[in-house]
Design an enzyme around this catalytic site. Structure first.
Site, mmCIF file in Angstrom:
data_model
loop_
_atom_site.group_PDB
_atom_site.id
_atom_site.type_symbol
_atom_site.label_atom_id
_atom_site.label_comp_id
_atom_site.label_asym_id
_atom_site.label_seq_id
_atom_site.Cartn_x
_atom_site.Cartn_y
_atom_site.Cartn_z
ATOM 1 N N GLU A 142 113.980 108.104 112.715
ATOM 2 C CA GLU A 142 114.409 106.949 113.554
ATOM 3 C C GLU A 142 113.401 105.653 113.699
ATOM 4 O OE1 GLU A 142 115.834 108.348 117.215
ATOM 5 O OE2 GLU A 142 117.089 109.996 116.166
ATOM 6 N N LYS A 182 111.175 103.392 115.964
ATOM 7 C CA LYS A 182 110.874 103.575 116.919
ATOM 8 C C LYS A 182 110.634 102.068 117.729
ATOM 9 C CE LYS A 182 106.918 105.286 119.942
ATOM 10 N NZ LYS A 182 106.644 104.404 120.465
ATOM 11 N N ASP A 184 110.488 98.968 120.267
ATOM 12 C CA ASP A 184 109.519 98.598 121.235
ATOM 13 C C ASP A 184 110.269 98.261 122.457
ATOM 14 O OD1 ASP A 184 106.986 98.230 122.466
ATOM 15 O OD2 ASP A 184 106.412 96.663 121.278
ATOM 16 N N TYR A 189 119.693 107.351 121.677
ATOM 17 C CA TYR A 189 119.283 108.439 120.566
ATOM 18 C C TYR A 189 119.220 109.967 121.155
ATOM 19 C CZ TYR A 189 114.781 106.924 123.137
ATOM 20 O OH TYR A 189 113.861 106.639 124.028
ATOM 21 N N LYS A 241 103.174 105.753 113.922
ATOM 22 C CA LYS A 241 102.622 104.367 114.444
ATOM 23 C C LYS A 241 102.438 103.350 113.267
ATOM 24 C CE LYS A 241 101.717 103.496 118.426
ATOM 25 N NZ LYS A 241 102.521 103.427 119.707
ATOM 26 N N CYS A 283 102.325 60.629 123.633
ATOM 27 C CA CYS A 283 103.174 61.414 122.799
ATOM 28 C C CYS A 283 102.549 61.160 121.378
ATOM 29 C CB CYS A 283 104.787 60.795 122.891
ATOM 30 S SG CYS A 283 105.702 61.418 121.394
ATOM 31 N N CYS A 291 105.227 58.871 119.025
ATOM 32 C CA CYS A 291 105.276 57.563 119.504
ATOM 33 C C CYS A 291 104.139 56.661 120.091
ATOM 34 C CB CYS A 291 106.680 57.443 120.162
ATOM 35 S SG CYS A 291 106.814 58.126 121.929
ATOM 36 N N CYS A 302 108.034 63.633 126.601
ATOM 37 C CA CYS A 302 107.973 62.137 126.049
ATOM 38 C C CYS A 302 109.318 61.647 126.737
ATOM 39 C CB CYS A 302 107.889 62.162 124.723
ATOM 40 S SG CYS A 302 108.176 60.489 123.950
ATOM 41 N N CYS A 324 111.671 57.557 120.826
ATOM 42 C CA CYS A 324 110.816 58.287 120.294
ATOM 43 C C CYS A 324 111.599 59.013 118.808
ATOM 44 C CB CYS A 324 110.105 59.493 121.048
ATOM 45 S SG CYS A 324 109.104 60.464 120.219
#
Ligand code: IVH
Length: 677
Positions: free
Chosen positions: A116, A118, A120, A232, A320, A414, A417, A432, A437
């Site tokens: 299966e 694993k 996280d 599971y 792992k 910005c 612009c 901005c 822009c």
């Protein structure tokens, strides 16, 4: 039967139906009714329950949202220890695990293995009595967890009652199921994207977000996060349950729990090893972040007999994945300008390979994050790549500093612009605020034409940039007045490409109001909210006149969104966009006009042929007018043709019409016929 009996029967039927549709949507990912139909069922149930509060039971689909918890969660003792897993890092480790077990019990050779992903996420334990969800808990220390029932009830993939399908197996009177709660990578990115555009703080990673969401004292907050689960294991039951892991998964699925379809049954150890070996190259396609695979003995009695070492059962092992965390140098920090003008920083990295992919850029979340973590230019930073989403910086390696690192300064203007950027009090984001822009225009256009918005096919980011840079398009409304000749002046545009795009833009005019509202890109107004607004306001003009108070009467519209909507419509640049859209005929209404009564349309039953160039109307416009007034348009003149609509330089159709004695109209006479002269 009394009326109350009837209502109660309807209530039970509604619950069953809603549970099933919810399951199809959230677990099977295969809905068979629309969201609106679902809402209608739920509203009907709510109405009955409001009239008969004594009929409300905890397994009713209306009972997903609960009350705010006290200042902390109650502790709960698990019926059996919620165990952990020992780790393996390579095939050799897996073989050693198997050999160790083989020495303890020869039956191992006869047991298949289940492999299966694993996930996280976080373990949750779900308790059902007589098929009804009565409690949900976190893992805690494996012996004692926290009671987060109210929060788990808001997770729509968790059945409130099993079996979800009335034809499914009947569970034992008591059943405790172990599942992993998590947020999919796609949902995580969408959530962060939304938060970012709204100028709010984004989340750092899916796992912490899931953990934080489950530990909210207010279930309404949990409900607003896109949590889901995959189950599971059966932790405890007071009746017969399957004897193998593979059958357990099938049983959980039959009861209505979500189960991963990435799980494999392997008859031999070698097969299990090869499934694990292939997984690292497949995991980028998985919808969730996984940190490895789990190999489990299929024979659960055998697994139990093997016993546990500390908190790790001998009968299973975690394989792992190689960590997708690396360190690299932060060469510089760049900033992006979003659709709403939000400025967000990103890391420009010394290229580094992580899990087979070369990474050059990573997200830095927001300016506060850089300050909190004290991330400096030229720092060595720790980086993580999860799934196929944008990698993120975890933080600096302070011990690797050489002294040449320099603190980061938030830009004052910005980058697109050159206008000053602003921080709105109370928000983490910097904006901005220049409506003109160019970076914002590009993002706005991108959103405007995107699939959930006006869905204009063939208008990708490159073309959007070309339109903006060339000045042909200065706001979203300009798309609708673009001319073929203008497109042909752009690089890469041939006649076919221009015509296809014009046709796609043309058909976008017919998109419903909800899509247009979404397309406008008002902060906090996405697909769902736009659909709600379109139910209350028949067109953009009515919506633009709504006050903050009016808007807040709509479910789901809080003060912030209401203010954002009012603010959007109050801006002169946006007002201009509305005026232009209306002039261009892009003005959908959400309440469809009543179909005209038969016999009330001036051109009903008439067939038209158009020839030559009309003085004012294009052919398409003339065709539309004829059709909108109940008439038909055909290409060739016959005895059945009612009128020939005649323009300058007609073709052979005129001769044909004259031969057959078909009546002939010019534009003015035609307009008079439909009352538009
Ligand atoms: S089995 C005896 N299966 O991984 C059963 N765990 O240390 C032991 N996890 O925190 C767990 N996906 O939350 C198992 N398919 C899966 C899993 C899984 C994720 C997590 C679990 C636990 C950790 C194991």
């Amino acid at each position: 039967m009394t009326m109350a009996d009837d209502q109660q029967k309807r209530l039970l039927a509604l619950r069953e139906e809603i549970h099933l549709h919810s399951y199809r949507y959230h677990v099977l990912d295969d809905p068979i009714i629309s969201d609106a139909e679902f809402d209608r069922l739920l509203n009907e149930l709510k109405t009955i329950e409001a009239a008969h509060p004594e009929w409300i039971t905890p397994d009713s689909p209306t009972q997903r949202a609960g009350a705010v918890a006290a200042d902390k969660f109650e502790k709960v003792r698990h019926p059996n220890p919620i165990l952990s897993l020992s780790n393996a890092f390579n095939s050799q480790d897996i073989r050693s695990w198997y050999e160790r077990n083989l020495k303890l019990d020869e039956r191992i050779q006869r047991s298949a293995l289940v492999v299966e992903p694993k996930i996280d996420g976080l373990t949750v334990v779900l308790h059902y009595r007589n098929g009804v969800l009565v409690q949900g808990a976190t893992r805690g220390d494996g012996e004692i967890g926290e009671d987060i029932t109210a929060n788990l009830r808001t997770v729509r993939a968790i059945p409130l009652r099993i079996p979800v399908d009335p034809h499914g197996p009947q569970p034992p009177a008591y059943l405790a199921v172990r599942a992993e709660a998590f947020i999919t990578l796609q949902d995580f990115e969408a959530l962060n994207h939304r938060l970012q555009e709204a100028g709010e703080k984004t989340y750092l990673n899916p796992r912490n977000t899931a953990a934080g969401s489950l530990r909210q004292l207010d279930p309404a907050l949990t409900a607003s996060r896109p949590l889901t689960i995959l189950s599971y294991a059966i932790v405890a039951a007071d009746g017969p349950v399957p004897a193998t892991q593979w059958d357990t998964l099938a049983y959980l699925k039959a009861l209505g729990f979500p189960v991963s379809d990435l799980i494999r049954l392997c008859p031999t150890l070698d097969e299990a090893i090869s499934v694990c070996a292939a997984a690292p190259t497949q995991r980028d396609q998985w919808p969730f972040e996984a940190d490895g695979m789990v190999i489990k003995l299929n024979d659960l009695q055998l697994a139990a007999d093997l016993g546990i070492v500390g908190k790790d059962p001998r009968g299973a092992v975690a394989v792992k994945f190689p960590a997708r965390e690396v360190t690299t140098r932060l060469q510089n920090i760049g900033v992006n300008v979003g659709r709403t003008g939000v400025i967000t920083p990103f890391a420009i990295l010394e290229p580094v390979e992580v899990g087979g992919v070369v990474v050059r850029q990573a997200t830095l979340h927001n300016f506060d994050f850089i300050a909190e973590k004290d991330i400096r230019i030229l720092d060595r930073v720790l980086l993580k790549r999860a799934g196929d989403v944008i990698p993120y910086v975890i933080g600096p390696i302070v011990s690797a500093r050489t002294g040449e690192e320099t603190p980061y300064q938030i830009p004052t203007t910005c980058p697109a612009c050159g206008q000053p950027i602003e921080n709105i009090p109370g928000e983490v984001a910097w904006y901005c605020v220049n409506a003109a822009c160019p970076a914002q225009l590009v993002r706005n256009l991108e959103h405007f034409v995107s699939r959930p918005a006006l869905d204009i096919n063939g208008l990708g980011i490159k073309i959007v940039e070309q339109f903006a840079e060339s000045g042909l398009v200065r706001d979203v409304a300009d798309l609708f007045t673009l001319k073929r000749e203008q497109m042909l002046t752009l690089e890469g545009f041939g006649e076919r490409k221009a015509d296809n795009l014009l046709a796609a833009i043309e058909s976008a005019r017919q998109q419903p109001l909800a899509r247009l509202i979404n397309a406008l890109g008002i902060r906090g107004v996405g697909e769902v909210m736009a659909a709600d607004l379109a139910k209350y306001y028949p067109d953009l003009e009515m919506l633009s006149r709504a006050s903050v108070e009016d808007l807040q009467t709509i479910e789901g519209v809080g003060p912030n969104i209401a203010a954002a909507i009012v603010d959007w419509f109050s801006r002169p640049a946006n007002q201009m966009v509305l005026t232009k859209l209306k002039a261009a005929g892009v003005w959908p209404t959400s309440i469809p006009p009543a179909p005209p009564a038969p016999g009330t349309q001036p051109l009903e039953g008439m067939t038209f042929v158009i020839t030559g160039t009309l003085p004012n109307l294009s052919r398409d416009q003339a065709r539309e007018l004829i059709q909108n007034n109940g008439g038909k348009v055909t290409d060739s003149v016959s005895k059945k043709t009612s009128y020939l609509l005649l323009g300058a330089e007609p073709g052979s159709k005129l001769t044909k019409a004259q031969e057959l004695g078909v009546k002939i109209l010019d534009e003015a006479a035609f307009l008079a016929l439909i009352g538009k002269a």
